[in-house]
Design an enzyme around this catalytic site. Structure first.
Site, PDB file in Angstrom:
ATOM      1  N   ASN A   7       0.863  -1.173   0.000  1.00 40.48           N
ATOM      2  CA  ASN A   7       0.000   0.000   0.000  1.00 40.48           C
ATOM      3  C   ASN A   7       0.908   1.233   0.000  1.00 40.48           C
ATOM      4  O   ASN A   7       1.493   1.580   1.027  1.00 40.48           O
ATOM      5  CB  ASN A   7      -0.884  -0.033   1.254  1.00 40.48           C
ATOM      6  CG  ASN A   7      -1.897   1.095   1.275  1.00 40.48           C
ATOM      7  OD1 ASN A   7      -1.896   1.965   0.400  1.00 40.48           O
ATOM      8  ND2 ASN A   7      -2.754   1.097   2.277  1.00 40.48           N
ATOM      9  N   ARG A  88      -2.397  -1.958  -3.599  1.00 38.85           N
ATOM     10  CA  ARG A  88      -3.661  -1.272  -3.404  1.00 38.85           C
ATOM     11  C   ARG A  88      -3.674  -0.055  -4.323  1.00 38.85           C
ATOM     12  O   ARG A  88      -2.746   0.761  -4.303  1.00 38.85           O
ATOM     13  CB  ARG A  88      -3.755  -0.805  -1.958  1.00 38.85           C
ATOM     14  CG  ARG A  88      -5.015  -0.068  -1.690  1.00 38.85           C
ATOM     15  CD  ARG A  88      -5.040   0.429  -0.291  1.00 38.85           C
ATOM     16  NE  ARG A  88      -6.400   0.769   0.052  1.00 38.85           N
ATOM     17  CZ  ARG A  88      -6.802   0.959   1.272  1.00 38.85           C
ATOM     18  NH1 ARG A  88      -5.964   0.836   2.274  1.00 38.85           N
ATOM     19  NH2 ARG A  88      -8.038   1.283   1.519  1.00 38.85           N
ATOM     20  N   HIS A 177     -12.978   2.054   0.148  1.00 37.28           N
ATOM     21  CA  HIS A 177     -12.805   1.027   1.190  1.00 37.28           C
ATOM     22  C   HIS A 177     -13.312  -0.334   0.705  1.00 37.28           C
ATOM     23  O   HIS A 177     -13.744  -1.170   1.508  1.00 37.28           O
ATOM     24  CB  HIS A 177     -13.608   1.361   2.478  1.00 37.28           C
ATOM     25  CG  HIS A 177     -13.124   2.543   3.236  1.00 37.28           C
ATOM     26  ND1 HIS A 177     -13.990   3.423   3.838  1.00 37.28           N
ATOM     27  CD2 HIS A 177     -11.888   2.968   3.520  1.00 37.28           C
ATOM     28  CE1 HIS A 177     -13.304   4.366   4.447  1.00 37.28           C
ATOM     29  NE2 HIS A 177     -12.019   4.114   4.275  1.00 37.28           N
ATOM     30  N   HIS A 203     -17.710   0.490   8.199  1.00 34.34           N
ATOM     31  CA  HIS A 203     -16.254   0.673   8.296  1.00 34.34           C
ATOM     32  C   HIS A 203     -16.044   2.049   8.933  1.00 34.34           C
ATOM     33  O   HIS A 203     -16.194   3.080   8.269  1.00 34.34           O
ATOM     34  CB  HIS A 203     -15.622   0.610   6.896  1.00 34.34           C
ATOM     35  CG  HIS A 203     -14.154   0.881   6.874  1.00 34.34           C
ATOM     36  ND1 HIS A 203     -13.211  -0.089   6.597  1.00 34.34           N
ATOM     37  CD2 HIS A 203     -13.449   2.015   7.106  1.00 34.34           C
ATOM     38  CE1 HIS A 203     -12.001   0.435   6.666  1.00 34.34           C
ATOM     39  NE2 HIS A 203     -12.120   1.726   6.959  1.00 34.34           N
ATOM     40  N   LEU A 204     -15.767   2.047  10.231  1.00 38.70           N
ATOM     41  CA  LEU A 204     -15.671   3.314  10.965  1.00 38.70           C
ATOM     42  C   LEU A 204     -14.228   3.526  11.409  1.00 38.70           C
ATOM     43  O   LEU A 204     -13.792   2.996  12.439  1.00 38.70           O
ATOM     44  CB  LEU A 204     -16.617   3.295  12.177  1.00 38.70           C
ATOM     45  CG  LEU A 204     -18.064   2.815  11.906  1.00 38.70           C
ATOM     46  CD1 LEU A 204     -18.868   2.785  13.193  1.00 38.70           C
ATOM     47  CD2 LEU A 204     -18.745   3.699  10.865  1.00 38.70           C
ATOM     48  N   ASN A 206     -10.765   6.522  10.630  1.00 35.50           N
ATOM     49  CA  ASN A 206     -10.591   7.963  10.507  1.00 35.50           C
ATOM     50  C   ASN A 206     -11.433   8.452   9.327  1.00 35.50           C
ATOM     51  O   ASN A 206     -12.139   9.448   9.407  1.00 35.50           O
ATOM     52  CB  ASN A 206      -9.112   8.236  10.283  1.00 35.50           C
ATOM     53  CG  ASN A 206      -8.748   9.594  10.754  1.00 35.50           C
ATOM     54  OD1 ASN A 206      -9.607  10.345  11.219  1.00 35.50           O
ATOM     55  ND2 ASN A 206      -7.488   9.943  10.622  1.00 35.50           N
ATOM     56  N   ARG A 236     -13.336  14.759   7.814  1.00 34.56           N
ATOM     57  CA  ARG A 236     -14.117  15.028   6.590  1.00 34.56           C
ATOM     58  C   ARG A 236     -15.576  15.232   6.957  1.00 34.56           C
ATOM     59  O   ARG A 236     -16.102  14.572   7.854  1.00 34.56           O
ATOM     60  CB  ARG A 236     -14.018  13.856   5.618  1.00 34.56           C
ATOM     61  CG  ARG A 236     -12.639  13.662   5.065  1.00 34.56           C
ATOM     62  CD  ARG A 236     -12.615  12.511   4.089  1.00 34.56           C
ATOM     63  NE  ARG A 236     -11.414  11.731   4.289  1.00 34.56           N
ATOM     64  CZ  ARG A 236     -11.280  10.461   3.951  1.00 34.56           C
ATOM     65  NH1 ARG A 236     -12.269   9.817   3.377  1.00 34.56           N
ATOM     66  NH2 ARG A 236     -10.153   9.826   4.167  1.00 34.56           N
ATOM     67  N   ASP A 278      -9.363  12.475  16.317  1.00 39.30           N
ATOM     68  CA  ASP A 278      -9.187  11.131  16.876  1.00 39.30           C
ATOM     69  C   ASP A 278     -10.253  10.850  17.930  1.00 39.30           C
ATOM     70  O   ASP A 278     -10.388  11.590  18.906  1.00 39.30           O
ATOM     71  CB  ASP A 278      -7.784  11.012  17.479  1.00 39.30           C
ATOM     72  CG  ASP A 278      -7.433   9.567  17.779  1.00 39.30           C
ATOM     73  OD1 ASP A 278      -8.223   8.885  18.466  1.00 39.30           O
ATOM     74  OD2 ASP A 278      -6.375   9.126  17.318  1.00 39.30           O
ATOM     75  N   ARG A 280     -10.388   8.767  20.229  1.00 36.87           N
ATOM     76  CA  ARG A 280      -9.906   8.538  21.603  1.00 36.87           C
ATOM     77  C   ARG A 280      -9.845   9.846  22.379  1.00 36.87           C
ATOM     78  O   ARG A 280     -10.250   9.917  23.533  1.00 36.87           O
ATOM     79  CB  ARG A 280      -8.526   7.865  21.585  1.00 36.87           C
ATOM     80  CG  ARG A 280      -8.593   6.422  21.181  1.00 36.87           C
ATOM     81  CD  ARG A 280      -7.257   5.893  20.798  1.00 36.87           C
ATOM     82  NE  ARG A 280      -6.851   6.448  19.500  1.00 36.87           N
ATOM     83  CZ  ARG A 280      -5.923   5.927  18.723  1.00 36.87           C
ATOM     84  NH1 ARG A 280      -5.303   4.842  19.104  1.00 36.87           N
ATOM     85  NH2 ARG A 280      -5.608   6.463  17.570  1.00 36.87           N
ATOM     86  N   GLY A 328     -14.812   1.262  14.834  1.00 31.04           N
ATOM     87  CA  GLY A 328     -15.739   0.128  14.858  1.00 31.04           C
ATOM     88  C   GLY A 328     -15.189  -1.065  15.630  1.00 31.04           C
ATOM     89  O   GLY A 328     -15.931  -1.772  16.308  1.00 31.04           O
ATOM     90  N   GLU A 329     -13.876  -1.269  15.550  1.00 29.87           N
ATOM     91  CA  GLU A 329     -13.276  -2.415  16.238  1.00 29.87           C
ATOM     92  C   GLU A 329     -12.981  -2.129  17.704  1.00 29.87           C
ATOM     93  O   GLU A 329     -12.889  -3.057  18.503  1.00 29.87           O
ATOM     94  CB  GLU A 329     -11.946  -2.802  15.545  1.00 29.87           C
ATOM     95  CG  GLU A 329     -12.137  -3.391  14.170  1.00 29.87           C
ATOM     96  CD  GLU A 329     -10.830  -3.518  13.384  1.00 29.87           C
ATOM     97  OE1 GLU A 329      -9.750  -3.647  14.007  1.00 29.87           O
ATOM     98  OE2 GLU A 329     -10.894  -3.482  12.148  1.00 29.87           O
ATOM     99  N   GLU A 381      -7.513  -5.700   4.904  1.00 36.19           N
ATOM    100  CA  GLU A 381      -7.423  -5.384   3.477  1.00 36.19           C
ATOM    101  C   GLU A 381      -6.198  -6.043   2.851  1.00 36.19           C
ATOM    102  O   GLU A 381      -6.205  -6.431   1.690  1.00 36.19           O
ATOM    103  CB  GLU A 381      -7.370  -3.854   3.296  1.00 36.19           C
ATOM    104  CG  GLU A 381      -8.705  -3.203   3.640  1.00 36.19           C
ATOM    105  CD  GLU A 381      -8.583  -1.798   4.190  1.00 36.19           C
ATOM    106  OE1 GLU A 381      -7.866  -1.613   5.207  1.00 36.19           O
ATOM    107  OE2 GLU A 381      -9.193  -0.881   3.614  1.00 36.19           O
TER     108      GLU A 381
END
Ligand code: ADP
Length: 394
Positions: A7, A88, A177, A203-204, A206, A236, A278, A280, A328-329, A381
């Site tokens: 990538n 990719r 994605h 797919h959550l 950034n 975004r 971010d 977090r 998401g994870e 991916e």
């Protein structure tokens, strides 16, 4: 058989060396700050992390070092052992509906799509060329981020804009994605043990996108002509009323280029929270009851829920909702907020499972009597690239 999954970004190059078809990762790493001061690279070999500083004037220099590291760490005894290299590539336009062997024509097409993905395709092409020069015996495969979404019907991918914009300039929804949505929906259907299924993938990260998948094929997705469309993201905006742009241009005198940068880099969670892009950092502030951090989370959750609801209807019901990528994870808080809003559809969360499944763990976070099974599925991916490359290398 050894296969590389690559990538390439404008100043970075990530790779993973796989033993296929076992899908064992032998070595992975990332070269950073290519073409800049203070360049370095990190490698991970059998759980051990190594960081080295090195001048990296170009992607070719990074590839040359990568080859040296593969040889000196005895991952390969000669370059001939690497049979395939999968890259990719962000944009494959309307033409590429799957991965393909890289030929002169494919190289030309990737370049032709530069205006559609000006930040990504040029870097992807530089990466491909660097590997072609340094490892000429291997086959090269292009894996497009847009390909999985090519099964969308015209009525889903067209915008209600002058039709000639689509015909002449390629203005349509492409979606991104793709490899993540494909990996996660396939995995969910395996876990459900049901090939013919309706799956919604969130797919959550950034950047983020939601997709509707029926029988392993994409029906619709939230990103559009560019990756700025759809849900609220880290920096975004996601979907907006376009008329805001001429209004702000008149009010501030800013150019369209400046606004494009603001929409991509200074909007989303970053803009609403006033803290960071971010999640977090924002979650820390929520714990302190910061109003704008809380508001940013509501905006984000609203946008995800509205796409899930839309796709639930478009699919005519859903067997599974999947959470993947950084947020998401790893964020039980966000998953909890989203799933609570879906209780009107009969979705029920298993609190303990939701708290437990983080940091790479896969599993179900809904209760057995939930109307829809909700999964956390860490995306991969890289393995999708390795699988496609292996298929062409056999
Ligand atoms: P991308 O590939 O789009 O850069 P990722 O999928 O790697 O994004 O996701 C990165 C984002 O995931 C980070 O910006 C952060 O907001 C979020 N994230 C990572 N870990 C956590 C966590 N433990 N809790 C909440 N959010 C997290």
């Amino acid at each position: 058989m050894k296969v590389l999954s690559v990538n390439a970004g404008s100043s970075s190059l990530k790779f993973q060396l796989y033993e296929m078809p076992e899908e064992n990762v032998l070595m992975k790493g990332v070269f950073e700050r290519i073409g800049l001061e203070g360049s370095f690279y990190t490698l991970k070999i059998q759980g051990e992390k190594i960081k080295k500083e090195a001048p990296l004037p170009s992607h070719e220099d990074a590839v040359a070092i990568l080859i040296q590291e593969l040889l000196s760490n005895q991952m390969i005894s000669s370059l001939e052992e690497i049979k395939g290299i999968g890259h990719r590539v962000v944009h494959g336009g309307s033409k590429y509906k799957g991965s393909c062997l890289i030929t002169e024509e494919v190289l030309k097409d990737i370049e032709e799509f530069f205006p559609l993905a000006p930040l990504h395709n040029p870097a992807n092409l530089i990466g491909i060329q660097a590997f072609m020069k340094n490892i000429p015996n291997a086959i090269e495969v292009a894996c497009f981020d847009t390909a999985f979404h090519q099964t969308m019907e015209e009525e889903r991918f067209l915008y209600a804009l002058p039709y000639e914009w689509y015909e002449k300039y390629g203005v349509r929804k492409y979606g991104f994605h793709g490899m993540s949505h494909q990996y996660v929906s396939r995995r969910a259907s395996e876990l459900l043990d049901k090939k013919f299924s309706n799956i919604i993938v969130c797919h959550l990260g950034n950047g983020g996108s939601v997709s509707a998948v029926r029988d392993l094929k994409c029906v619709d997705t939230s990103m559009g002509f560019t990756p700025n469309a759809g849900i609220v993201m880290g920096s975004r905006s996601g979907d907006i009323d376009y008329s805001i742009l001429p209004y702000i241009m008149k009010q501030t005198g800013k150019s369209i280029e400046e606004l494009d940068t603001i929409l991509n880099k200074q909007s989303g969670m970053y803009a609403i929270s006033g803290i960071s892009s971010d999640f977090r950092d924002i979650e820390e502030k929520i714990a302190e009851k910061d109003r704008r951090a809380i508001m940013a989370h509501y905006l984000f959750v609203n946008s995800v829920v509205s796409y899930i609801a839309k796709y639930y209807v478009e699919l005519g019901g859903a067997d599974a909702i999947c959470f993947t990528a950084g947020v998401g994870e790893n964020s039980p808080h966000v998953r909890n907020m989203i799933m609570k809003r879906l209780s009107c559809l009969g979705v029920k969360m298993d609190r303990d499972k939701n708290e437990e499944l983080r940091f790479g763990k896969e599993g179900v976070i809904s209760t057995p009597d939930s109307s829809i099974t909700c999964f956390v599925i860490p995306t991969d991916e890289e393995v999708m690239i390795a699988r496609d490359t292996y298929e062409f290398s056999k």
